[in-house]
Design an enzyme around this catalytic site. Structure first.
Site, PDB file in Angstrom:
ATOM      1  N   ASP A 202       0.829  -1.195   0.000  1.00  0.00           N
ATOM      2  CA  ASP A 202       0.000   0.000   0.000  1.00  0.00           C
ATOM      3  C   ASP A 202       0.873   1.258   0.000  1.00  0.00           C
ATOM      4  O   ASP A 202       1.856   1.344   0.746  1.00  0.00           O
ATOM      5  CB  ASP A 202      -0.895  -0.036   1.248  1.00  0.00           C
ATOM      6  CG  ASP A 202      -1.921   1.066   1.278  1.00  0.00           C
ATOM      7  OD1 ASP A 202      -2.782   1.103   0.387  1.00  0.00           O
ATOM      8  OD2 ASP A 202      -1.867   1.897   2.222  1.00  0.00           O
ATOM      9  N   GLU A 270       1.589  -0.296  -5.001  1.00  0.00           N
ATOM     10  CA  GLU A 270       0.682   0.794  -5.340  1.00  0.00           C
ATOM     11  C   GLU A 270       1.470   2.099  -5.328  1.00  0.00           C
ATOM     12  O   GLU A 270       2.120   2.422  -4.330  1.00  0.00           O
ATOM     13  CB  GLU A 270      -0.470   0.905  -4.343  1.00  0.00           C
ATOM     14  CG  GLU A 270      -1.389   2.080  -4.652  1.00  0.00           C
ATOM     15  CD  GLU A 270      -2.304   2.485  -3.507  1.00  0.00           C
ATOM     16  OE1 GLU A 270      -3.371   3.059  -3.781  1.00  0.00           O
ATOM     17  OE2 GLU A 270      -1.953   2.232  -2.329  1.00  0.00           O
TER      18      GLU A 270
END
Length: 548
Positions: A202, A270
């Site tokens: 993330d 990401e």
């Protein structure tokens, strides 16, 4: 799992948002038993792997992206044994499993932060990003949270501010502290020992910051916002030069990659909220001591999908990702549904919108690299409109009405058209409402229709797996006369595959002299309709052929 070291280079990855996939215990919230009950559905898509969004212990201020225990399963989602069962059954079906790892920040209820906030001289005092106030008592600088407001929150116990790039209940870890890096790697090893095949990392480009805490400059009026950024989002009123995308983050990737390589696992990164998503992504996957693949927001905007736009995007990918791998992604739990983003640029006729969806599916499986498919996009689900009183997303609630929240792309999967809650749950009410029109796209409806989008995805992904040029080939763009026709050739030692896509709602005619001699592949795309050496592609049609 069979040994295929480079499987990730051309993988199709299916993202599961567990709260909304399937409810196994009847409380209205999706969970790990729900995933287990539907693992055969995922396998039927012919994908290589599934990525499961966070299911770890959390106060759920950001629905699992605020973790209070990296090694525990939140009771909402089940138990660690439930996860082990999902992992085993997935592996039995030759599905690899990636899990989300949220390493930029923790919950403010994590024991690490509870200790760190207590004083300036405890064992974890430097595990988070702390800074003294300015002489007037205000925040150390002007950095903004992506969720709105200052990126700094005051902690009375320490008489200092802590950094939070997201909610104030999500304090940022201090990646400049080797003890933090060691603790994160130890957490990663825990899950790798259990047998996971990799991580989705993330907001990896937020890991470090400018240690001198310089203010960010204001964005010049003449400078456009990054692709996909809202015109009203205050975060992009600044040039975010010092709070993310720091070169020091790239140095931290090496030990992560070394650990993953020891286990034959991979990282899907990401890249978020950056000025140049493609450029930043390419840096994070360049070379063998960084991450394996990364996705970004290049296709997650509501701009029309044109040949000019796609050609420029593909050319840039080919020039930037020379030794790294891009993960083509058109939808996640953080962005509006792709069908709704582009439908406003298409004719209103249903058959044309359906044709576009089928064409886009074919395009995604044809591009060089791996790709990610977000749950429900294979059904063609539209963006749901959630009334304010039903909204759950803190990003949407905090930014309402100026910032579009994420609830509309997180509504539960419709499994059965006529079942209560569309078969998602036995509870009286699911955690988010299911739009009535989503029932028309339910899995049971599409499984009964051989021409449905779901069935098209299944056939296309299975077919992709059988094409050497799509699994390992290079990509060469074609220069075609019709500006509505996108064409490229995928090439490897054993195959040369022509890929054509009509991006318009009108029939396109291609002179065969423009393309190399070829023979159409079986049952993929339009039939070989030729009139006096002219190839006809219907509205939003596509065509695959092996070069002779």
């Amino acid at each position: 799992m069979p040994s295929q070291p480079d499987w990730w280079r051309s993988a199709v990855i299916y993202q599961i948002y567990p709260r909304s996939f399937a409810d196994g215990n009847g409380d209205g919230i999706g969970d790990l038993p729900g995933i287990l009950n539907h693992i055969d559905y995922v396998a039927s898509l012919n994908v290589d792997a599934l990525w499961i969004s966070p299911f770890f212990k959390s106060p759920m201020r950001d629905f699992g992206y605020d973790i209070s225990d990296y090694r525990a399963v939140d009771p909402i989602f089940g138990t660690l044994d439930d996860f082990k069962a999902v992992l085993k059954v997935a592996h039995d079906r030759s599905l690899r499993v990636l899990i989300d790892q949220v390493w930029n920040h923790t919950s403010d209820q994590h024991p690490w932060f509870e200790e760190s906030r207590a004083s300036r001289d405890n064992a974890r005092a430097d595990w988070y990003v702390w800074a003294d106030p300015k002489p007037d008592g205000t925040a150390p600088n002007n950095w903004l949270s992506t969720f709105g407001g200052s990126a700094w929150a005051w902690e009375p116990q320490r008489q200092q501010y802590y950094l939070h790039n997201f909610l104030d209940s999500q304090p940022d870890l201090n990646w400049y502290n080797p003890a933090v890096v060691a603790a994160i790697l130890d957490t990663a090893q825990f899950w790798l020992e259990l047998g996971v095949d990799g991580f989705r990392l993330d907001v990896v480009n937020f890991f470090t910051h400018d240690r001198s805490l310089r203010d960010n400059p204001l964005r010049p009026a003449e400078l456009p916002r990054p692709a996909g950024a809202s015109a009203t989002d205050p975060f992009f009123a600044q040039l975010n030069l010092h709070n993310l995308d720091q070169p020091s983050t790239l140095d931290l990737l090496k030990p992560i990659r070394q650990l993953l390589d020891r286990y034959g696992a991979i990282a899907l990164a990401e890249i978020s909220s950056t000025e140049d998503a493609l450029l930043t992504s390419s840096a994070y996957v360049s070379g063998s001591d960084r991450l394996h693949t990364a996705y970004n927001s290049s296709l997650m905007t509501d701009e029309p999908l044109t040949v000019q736009r796609l050609t420029g995007l593909i050319q840039r990918v080919e020039s930037l990702f020379t030794d790294g791998v891009i993960c083509w992604t058109a939808g996640t739990h953080d962005f509006p549904r792709l069908k709704s983003r582009w439908s406003k640029y298409q004719p209103s006729e249903t058959f044309l919108q359906d044709a576009f969806d089928h064409m886009f599916a074919a395009l995604m499986v044809s591009l060089r690299g791996c790709c990610c498919l977000y749950q429900g996009d294979e059904l063609g689900l539209t963006q749901a409109e959630i009334p304010y009183e039903k909204m759950q997303d803190p990003f949407g609630l905090q930014g309402y009405p100026h910032v579009l929240g994420r609830d509309g792309s997180r509504t539960p999967m419709p499994w059965r058209k006529d079942a209560p809650a569309a078969g998602f749950t036995e509870a009286a009410e699911p955690w988010l409402p299911i739009p009535a029109d989503h029932r028309l796209y339910a899995v049971d409806v599409q499984e009964a229709d051989s021409t449905s989008l779901l069935q098209k995805y299944r056939r296309l992904i299975r077919w992709r797996n059988e094409q050497p040029a799509l699994r390992q080939g290079d990509l060469t763009l074609l220069n075609l006369a019709d500006d509505h026709l996108l064409g490229f050739v995928r090439t490897c030692d054993s195959q040369r595959l022509l890929c054509l896509f009509n991006l318009s709602p009108a029939t396109v005619y291609c002179d065969r002299a423009e393309i190399p001699p070829c023979e159409p592949t079986e049952a993929m795309g339009v039939s070989d309709r030729s009139y006096h050496d002219i190839l006809e592609l219907p509205p939003f049609g596509f065509y695959f052929a092996n070069l002779i």
